[in-house]
Design an enzyme around this catalytic site. Sequence first.
Site, PDB file in Angstrom:
ATOM      1  CG  ASP A  82      -2.045   0.930   1.227  1.00 28.54           C
ATOM      2  OD1 ASP A  82      -2.253   1.582   0.206  1.00 28.54           O
ATOM      3  OD2 ASP A  82      -2.744   1.020   2.261  1.00 28.54           O
TER       4      ASP A  82
ATOM      5  N   GLY B 115       1.073 -10.088   4.437  1.00 28.09           N
ATOM      6  CA  GLY B 115       2.145  -9.352   5.113  1.00 28.09           C
ATOM      7  C   GLY B 115       1.725  -9.016   6.532  1.00 28.09           C
ATOM      8  CB  VAL B 116       0.786  -5.722   7.992  1.00 25.11           C
ATOM      9  CG1 VAL B 116       0.334  -5.162   9.327  1.00 25.11           C
ATOM     10  CG2 VAL B 116       1.996  -4.959   7.515  1.00 25.11           C
TER      11      VAL B 116
END
Length: 183
Positions: free
Chosen positions: A39, A124-125
Amino acid sequence: MLPIGQCRLEARVVDITTLAVDAIVNAANTSLLGGGGVDGAIHRAAGRDLLRECETLGGCATGNAKLTAGYRLPAKHVIHAVGPVWGGGGHGEAELLASCYRRSMELAQDAHCVSIAFPAISCGVYRFPAQQAVRIAVSTVIATLQQAAGSISHVTFACFDDPMFQLYERELNGRQAPPSKPA
Ligand code: AR6
Protein backbone atom coordinates in the site's frame (compact mmCIF):
# COMPACT_ATOMS: atom_id res chain seq x y z
CA MET A 1 2.09 -19.96 -16.92
CA LEU A 2 -1.36 -21.55 -16.65
CA PRO A 3 -3.89 -21.16 -19.50
CA ILE A 4 -7.57 -20.84 -18.44
CA GLY A 5 -9.65 -20.36 -21.58
CA GLN A 6 -8.23 -17.32 -23.34
CA CYS A 7 -6.49 -16.10 -20.18
CA ARG A 8 -2.94 -16.71 -18.95
CA LEU A 9 -2.06 -16.80 -15.25
CA GLU A 10 1.54 -16.36 -14.16
CA ALA A 11 3.59 -15.71 -11.03
CA ARG A 12 6.58 -13.37 -11.06
CA VAL A 13 8.99 -11.97 -8.51
CA VAL A 14 8.46 -8.29 -9.20
CA ASP A 15 7.68 -4.97 -7.53
CA ILE A 16 4.02 -4.54 -8.48
CA THR A 17 4.46 -0.74 -8.77
CA THR A 18 6.63 -1.23 -11.87
CA LEU A 19 4.06 -3.18 -13.90
CA ALA A 20 2.53 -1.49 -16.96
CA VAL A 21 -0.75 -3.41 -16.75
CA ASP A 22 -4.32 -2.14 -16.93
CA ALA A 23 -4.85 -2.61 -13.19
CA ILE A 24 -2.74 -3.39 -10.18
CA VAL A 25 -4.45 -4.47 -6.99
CA ASN A 26 -3.51 -2.82 -3.71
CA ALA A 27 -3.59 -4.62 -0.35
CA ALA A 28 -5.27 -1.69 1.38
CA ASN A 29 -6.99 -1.13 4.73
CA THR A 30 -10.57 -0.01 5.36
CA SER A 31 -9.62 3.69 5.43
CA LEU A 32 -8.12 3.52 1.90
CA LEU A 33 -5.82 6.30 3.03
CA GLY A 34 -2.53 4.45 2.69
CA GLY A 35 -0.28 2.49 5.01
CA GLY A 36 2.86 0.37 4.88
CA GLY A 37 3.81 -2.62 2.73
CA VAL A 38 2.57 -2.71 -0.81
CA ASP A 39 0.00 0.00 0.00
CA GLY A 40 2.76 2.43 0.97
CA ALA A 41 4.79 1.54 -2.12
CA ILE A 42 1.80 2.11 -4.42
CA HIS A 43 0.94 5.49 -2.87
CA ARG A 44 4.59 6.62 -3.05
CA ALA A 45 4.89 5.65 -6.70
CA ALA A 46 1.48 7.04 -7.74
CA GLY A 47 1.89 10.41 -5.98
CA ARG A 48 -0.43 12.66 -3.94
CA ASP A 49 -3.26 12.61 -6.50
CA LEU A 50 -3.96 8.97 -5.65
CA LEU A 51 -4.50 9.89 -1.99
CA ARG A 52 -6.77 12.78 -3.05
CA GLU A 53 -8.98 10.39 -5.03
CA CYS A 54 -8.96 7.84 -2.18
CA GLU A 55 -10.13 10.56 0.22
CA THR A 56 -13.35 10.87 -1.82
CA LEU A 57 -14.22 7.15 -1.61
CA GLY A 58 -15.46 6.90 1.98
CA GLY A 59 -13.33 3.88 2.86
CA CYS A 60 -14.02 0.27 1.93
CA ALA A 61 -15.32 -2.76 3.81
CA THR A 62 -13.14 -5.81 4.38
CA GLY A 63 -13.63 -8.23 1.49
CA ASN A 64 -14.58 -5.45 -0.91
CA ALA A 65 -12.57 -3.30 -3.35
CA LYS A 66 -12.71 0.12 -5.02
CA LEU A 67 -11.11 1.35 -8.25
CA THR A 68 -9.11 4.53 -8.84
CA ALA A 69 -6.84 5.88 -11.54
CA GLY A 70 -3.14 4.95 -11.49
CA TYR A 71 -1.74 8.53 -11.73
CA ARG A 72 2.08 8.36 -11.95
CA LEU A 73 2.12 4.56 -11.92
CA PRO A 74 2.70 2.71 -15.19
CA ALA A 75 -0.59 0.91 -14.42
CA LYS A 76 -3.79 2.61 -15.67
CA HIS A 77 -5.87 1.75 -12.59
CA VAL A 78 -5.43 0.76 -8.97
CA ILE A 79 -7.99 -1.57 -7.41
CA HIS A 80 -7.83 -1.12 -3.64
CA ALA A 81 -8.87 -4.40 -2.01
CA VAL A 82 -9.19 -4.78 1.74
CA GLY A 83 -8.12 -8.21 2.93
CA PRO A 84 -8.93 -9.70 6.33
CA VAL A 85 -6.58 -9.56 9.29
CA TRP A 86 -5.78 -13.20 10.17
CA GLY A 87 -7.43 -14.04 13.48
CA GLY A 88 -6.92 -17.80 13.52
CA GLY A 89 -9.26 -18.77 10.68
CA GLY A 90 -12.57 -18.81 12.56
CA HIS A 91 -13.68 -15.32 11.61
CA GLY A 92 -14.56 -15.82 7.96
CA GLU A 93 -11.02 -14.93 6.84
CA ALA A 94 -10.96 -17.40 3.92
CA GLU A 95 -14.28 -16.18 2.49
CA LEU A 96 -13.30 -12.52 2.96
CA LEU A 97 -10.01 -13.08 1.15
CA ALA A 98 -11.78 -14.89 -1.71
CA SER A 99 -14.21 -11.98 -1.88
CA CYS A 100 -11.29 -9.54 -2.38
CA TYR A 101 -10.11 -11.48 -5.44
CA ARG A 102 -13.66 -11.84 -6.82
CA ARG A 103 -14.50 -8.13 -6.39
CA SER A 104 -11.17 -7.07 -7.86
CA MET A 105 -11.75 -9.23 -10.94
CA GLU A 106 -15.29 -7.86 -11.30
CA LEU A 107 -14.12 -4.24 -11.09
CA ALA A 108 -11.34 -4.94 -13.58
CA GLN A 109 -13.78 -6.54 -16.03
CA ASP A 110 -16.21 -3.61 -15.60
CA ALA A 111 -13.33 -1.22 -16.48
CA HIS A 112 -12.53 -3.37 -19.56
CA CYS A 113 -9.07 -4.25 -18.24
CA VAL A 114 -7.13 -6.82 -20.25
CA SER A 115 -4.30 -7.30 -17.75
CA ILE A 116 -4.32 -7.28 -13.95
CA ALA A 117 -1.68 -7.93 -11.29
CA PHE A 118 -2.31 -8.99 -7.70
CA PRO A 119 -0.02 -8.86 -4.68
CA ALA A 120 -0.42 -11.56 -2.02
CA ILE A 121 -3.28 -9.77 -0.23
CA SER A 122 -3.26 -10.18 3.59
CA CYS A 123 0.04 -12.12 3.55
CA GLY A 124 2.15 -9.35 5.11
CA VAL A 125 1.10 -7.24 8.09
CA TYR A 126 -2.29 -9.04 8.16
CA ARG A 127 -0.49 -12.42 8.71
CA PHE A 128 -2.76 -14.68 6.62
CA PRO A 129 -0.98 -18.07 6.22
CA ALA A 130 0.69 -17.82 2.82
CA GLN A 131 0.00 -21.30 1.49
CA GLN A 132 -3.73 -21.07 2.19
CA ALA A 133 -3.87 -17.52 0.82
CA VAL A 134 -2.19 -18.60 -2.42
CA ARG A 135 -4.66 -21.46 -2.87
CA ILE A 136 -7.57 -19.05 -2.36
CA ALA A 137 -6.06 -16.46 -4.73
CA VAL A 138 -5.52 -18.91 -7.59
CA SER A 139 -8.78 -20.84 -7.18
CA THR A 140 -10.90 -17.68 -6.90
CA VAL A 141 -9.34 -16.04 -9.95
CA ILE A 142 -9.82 -19.23 -11.97
CA ALA A 143 -13.45 -19.57 -10.82
CA THR A 144 -14.13 -15.95 -11.80
CA LEU A 145 -12.63 -16.47 -15.24
CA GLN A 146 -14.61 -19.67 -15.75
CA GLN A 147 -17.91 -18.14 -14.65
CA ALA A 148 -17.94 -15.23 -17.08
CA ALA A 149 -15.85 -14.62 -20.17
CA GLY A 150 -14.69 -11.02 -19.84
CA SER A 151 -11.96 -8.67 -20.97
CA ILE A 152 -9.12 -10.08 -18.84
CA SER A 153 -6.56 -12.15 -20.69
CA HIS A 154 -3.51 -11.87 -18.43
CA VAL A 155 -3.31 -12.26 -14.65
CA THR A 156 0.01 -11.74 -12.84
CA PHE A 157 0.58 -12.78 -9.24
CA ALA A 158 3.31 -10.32 -8.23
CA CYS A 159 5.51 -11.85 -5.53
CA PHE A 160 7.83 -9.82 -3.38
CA ASP A 161 10.17 -12.71 -2.68
CA ASP A 162 11.16 -16.13 -3.92
CA PRO A 163 9.39 -18.23 -1.22
CA MET A 164 6.07 -16.62 -2.17
CA PHE A 165 6.84 -17.15 -5.88
CA GLN A 166 7.49 -20.86 -5.21
CA LEU A 167 4.10 -21.21 -3.52
CA TYR A 168 2.33 -19.69 -6.54
CA GLU A 169 4.35 -21.78 -8.98
CA ARG A 170 3.42 -24.97 -7.14
CA GLU A 171 -0.24 -23.96 -7.03
CA LEU A 172 -0.36 -23.00 -10.73
CA ASN A 173 1.61 -26.04 -11.88
CA GLY A 174 -0.62 -28.33 -9.82
CA ARG A 175 -3.57 -27.16 -11.89
CA GLN A 176 -2.00 -27.86 -15.30
CA ALA A 177 -3.95 -30.44 -17.29
CA PRO A 178 -1.86 -33.64 -17.50
CA PRO A 179 -0.35 -34.23 -20.99
CA SER A 180 -2.69 -36.40 -23.06
CA LYS A 181 -1.49 -39.96 -23.50
CA PRO A 182 -0.64 -41.14 -27.02
CA ALA A 183 -3.35 -43.43 -28.45
N1 AR6 B 1 5.16 -5.49 -4.81
C1 AR6 B 1 4.62 -6.71 -4.63
N2 AR6 B 1 4.39 -7.24 -3.41
C2 AR6 B 1 4.73 -6.49 -2.32
C3 AR6 B 1 5.29 -5.20 -2.43
C4 AR6 B 1 5.51 -4.70 -3.74
N3 AR6 B 1 6.02 -3.48 -3.95
N4 AR6 B 1 5.49 -4.73 -1.15
C5 AR6 B 1 5.10 -5.68 -0.31
N5 AR6 B 1 4.65 -6.75 -0.99
P1 AR6 B 1 1.19 -6.13 3.03
P2 AR6 B 1 -1.47 -6.96 3.99
C6 AR6 B 1 4.07 -8.02 -0.50
O1 AR6 B 1 1.69 -6.06 4.41
O2 AR6 B 1 -0.91 -8.12 4.70
C7 AR6 B 1 -0.66 -1.89 4.90
O3 AR6 B 1 -0.19 -1.07 5.93
C8 AR6 B 1 4.41 -8.46 0.91
O4 AR6 B 1 5.66 -9.12 0.94
O5 AR6 B 1 1.54 -5.01 2.10
O6 AR6 B 1 -2.71 -7.15 3.17
C9 AR6 B 1 -2.11 -1.58 4.52
O7 AR6 B 1 -2.38 -0.20 4.63
C10 AR6 B 1 3.26 -9.44 1.19
O8 AR6 B 1 3.52 -10.72 0.61
O9 AR6 B 1 -0.44 -6.23 2.99
C11 AR6 B 1 -2.89 -2.37 5.51
O10 AR6 B 1 -3.05 -1.70 6.73
C12 AR6 B 1 2.08 -8.82 0.42
O11 AR6 B 1 2.66 -7.86 -0.46
C13 AR6 B 1 -2.06 -3.61 5.69
O12 AR6 B 1 -0.71 -3.23 5.38
C14 AR6 B 1 1.05 -8.11 1.28
O13 AR6 B 1 1.68 -7.51 2.42
C15 AR6 B 1 -2.46 -4.70 4.76
O14 AR6 B 1 -1.74 -5.85 5.09
